[in-house]
Design a protein around this motif. Structure first.
Motif, mmCIF file in Angstrom:
data_model
loop_
_atom_site.group_PDB
_atom_site.id
_atom_site.type_symbol
_atom_site.label_atom_id
_atom_site.label_comp_id
_atom_site.label_asym_id
_atom_site.label_seq_id
_atom_site.Cartn_x
_atom_site.Cartn_y
_atom_site.Cartn_z
ATOM 1 N N SER A 1 63.565 18.769 22.500
ATOM 2 C CA SER A 1 62.505 19.027 21.527
ATOM 3 C C SER A 1 61.423 19.952 22.078
ATOM 4 C CB SER A 1 61.888 17.719 21.044
ATOM 5 O OG SER A 1 61.348 16.997 22.128
ATOM 6 N N THR A 2 61.120 19.863 23.356
ATOM 7 C CA THR A 2 60.122 20.752 23.955
ATOM 8 C C THR A 2 60.578 22.206 23.887
ATOM 9 O OG1 THR A 2 59.439 18.980 25.458
ATOM 10 C CG2 THR A 2 58.789 21.216 26.044
ATOM 11 N N THR A 3 61.833 22.433 24.151
ATOM 12 C CA THR A 3 62.376 23.788 24.085
ATOM 13 C C THR A 3 62.325 24.296 22.654
ATOM 14 O OG1 THR A 3 63.798 23.321 25.988
ATOM 15 C CG2 THR A 3 64.403 25.206 24.598
ATOM 16 N N TRP A 4 62.619 23.434 21.694
ATOM 17 C CA TRP A 4 62.539 23.820 20.278
ATOM 18 C C TRP A 4 61.119 24.202 19.883
ATOM 19 C CZ3 TRP A 4 65.525 25.121 16.276
ATOM 20 C CH2 TRP A 4 66.898 24.974 16.437
ATOM 21 N N VAL A 5 60.149 23.431 20.344
ATOM 22 C CA VAL A 5 58.749 23.728 20.037
ATOM 23 C C VAL A 5 58.371 25.086 20.626
ATOM 24 C CG1 VAL A 5 56.358 23.032 20.533
ATOM 25 C CG2 VAL A 5 58.028 21.337 19.761
ATOM 26 N N ASN A 6 58.769 25.324 21.859
ATOM 27 C CA ASN A 6 58.441 26.596 22.505
ATOM 28 C C ASN A 6 59.155 27.773 21.841
ATOM 29 O OD1 ASN A 6 56.531 25.863 24.548
ATOM 30 N ND2 ASN A 6 58.194 24.834 25.615
ATOM 31 N N ALA A 7 60.385 27.582 21.415
ATOM 32 C CA ALA A 7 61.105 28.655 20.705
ATOM 33 C C ALA A 7 60.431 28.949 19.367
ATOM 34 C CB ALA A 7 62.568 28.270 20.504
ATOM 35 N N ALA A 8 59.986 27.898 18.681
ATOM 36 C CA ALA A 8 59.276 28.092 17.406
ATOM 37 C C ALA A 8 57.966 28.839 17.628
ATOM 38 C CB ALA A 8 59.017 26.741 16.741
ATOM 39 N N ASN A 9 57.303 28.567 18.739
ATOM 40 C CA ASN A 9 56.072 29.277 19.075
ATOM 41 C C ASN A 9 56.355 30.777 19.256
ATOM 42 O OD1 ASN A 9 53.280 29.600 19.925
ATOM 43 N ND2 ASN A 9 54.102 29.793 22.002
ATOM 44 N N LEU A 10 57.445 31.108 19.926
ATOM 45 C CA LEU A 10 57.812 32.516 20.107
ATOM 46 C C LEU A 10 58.079 33.179 18.756
ATOM 47 C CD1 LEU A 10 60.182 32.220 23.209
ATOM 48 C CD2 LEU A 10 57.768 32.925 23.180
ATOM 49 N N GLN A 11 58.752 32.456 17.854
ATOM 50 C CA GLN A 11 59.014 32.999 16.518
ATOM 51 C C GLN A 11 57.705 33.250 15.775
ATOM 52 O OE1 GLN A 11 61.718 29.865 15.238
ATOM 53 N NE2 GLN A 11 63.411 31.326 15.234
ATOM 54 N N THR A 12 56.739 32.352 15.925
ATOM 55 C CA THR A 12 55.436 32.518 15.281
ATOM 56 C C THR A 12 54.706 33.735 15.829
ATOM 57 O OG1 THR A 12 55.274 30.144 14.894
ATOM 58 C CG2 THR A 12 53.219 31.391 14.843
ATOM 59 N N ILE A 13 54.760 33.927 17.129
ATOM 60 C CA ILE A 13 54.105 35.079 17.755
ATOM 61 C C ILE A 13 54.709 36.371 17.223
ATOM 62 C CG2 ILE A 13 53.777 36.335 19.928
ATOM 63 C CD1 ILE A 13 53.666 33.513 21.293
ATOM 64 N N VAL A 14 56.034 36.437 17.177
ATOM 65 C CA VAL A 14 56.712 37.652 16.719
ATOM 66 C C VAL A 14 56.422 37.916 15.251
ATOM 67 C CG1 VAL A 14 58.978 38.682 16.300
ATOM 68 C CG2 VAL A 14 58.516 37.580 18.474
#
Length: 153
Positions: A58-71
């Motif tokens: 779940s931590t990796t998913w949260v961080n990947a979602a953060n990258l998507q938000t930044i982009v």
């Protein structure tokens, strides 16, 4: 100086936590893939796990979602906007690496996704024109958006 330290720490961590040279073993250096972007995933070694998605915590998913938000929220009017985006992406990638608890084959697959993304983000930091920056950001966006296609909770 902080930026350089962050880049070096992320790179050092990734090299340290990769027990073998899996990237070199899995990389395909075929001129066909260089000329056909639709084969880019194969060139990086990112494949499904025998037809199934890899498991990500779940931590990796949260961080990947953060990258998507930044982009998706990136401003694209000037080179400075792209520089800010690259800084935010590098910070997000650094956080993802620091919080990574994954192990085994799932972790190795994550590296196949993560390493090219980190390289493209570093390239974004060096651009001087909006045109070049836009091209690199589009590549980053495509790579970030691959995460849910290859990983599941």
């Amino acid at each position: 100086m902080k930026k350089l330290l962050a880049i070096l720490s992320v790179t050092g961590f990734l090299l340290a936590c990769n027990p073998g040279n899996e990237k070199e073993k899995n990389a395909v250096t075929d001129p066909v893939t260089e000329n056909h972007p639709e084969h880019a995933e194969k060139a990086t070694g990112l494949i499904l796990n025998n037809g199934a998605k890899w498991k990500a915590d779940s931590t990796t998913w949260v961080n990947a979602a953060n990258l998507q938000t930044i982009v998706s929220g990136a401003k694209k009017e000037s080179p400075e906007n792209y520089l800010q985006t690259s800084t935010r992406l590098l910070e997000g990638l650094d956080k993802m690496v620091k919080e990574c608890k994954m192990q085994g084959a799932d972790h190795d697959a994550l590296h196949q996704w993560l390493m090219p993304l980190m390289e493209k983000t570093k390239n974004l930091k060096t651009v001087t024109s909006v045109e070049n920056a836009a091209t690199i950001l589009l590549e980053i966006e495509k790579k970030v958006n691959l995460f849910p296609q290859y990983f599941e909770k």
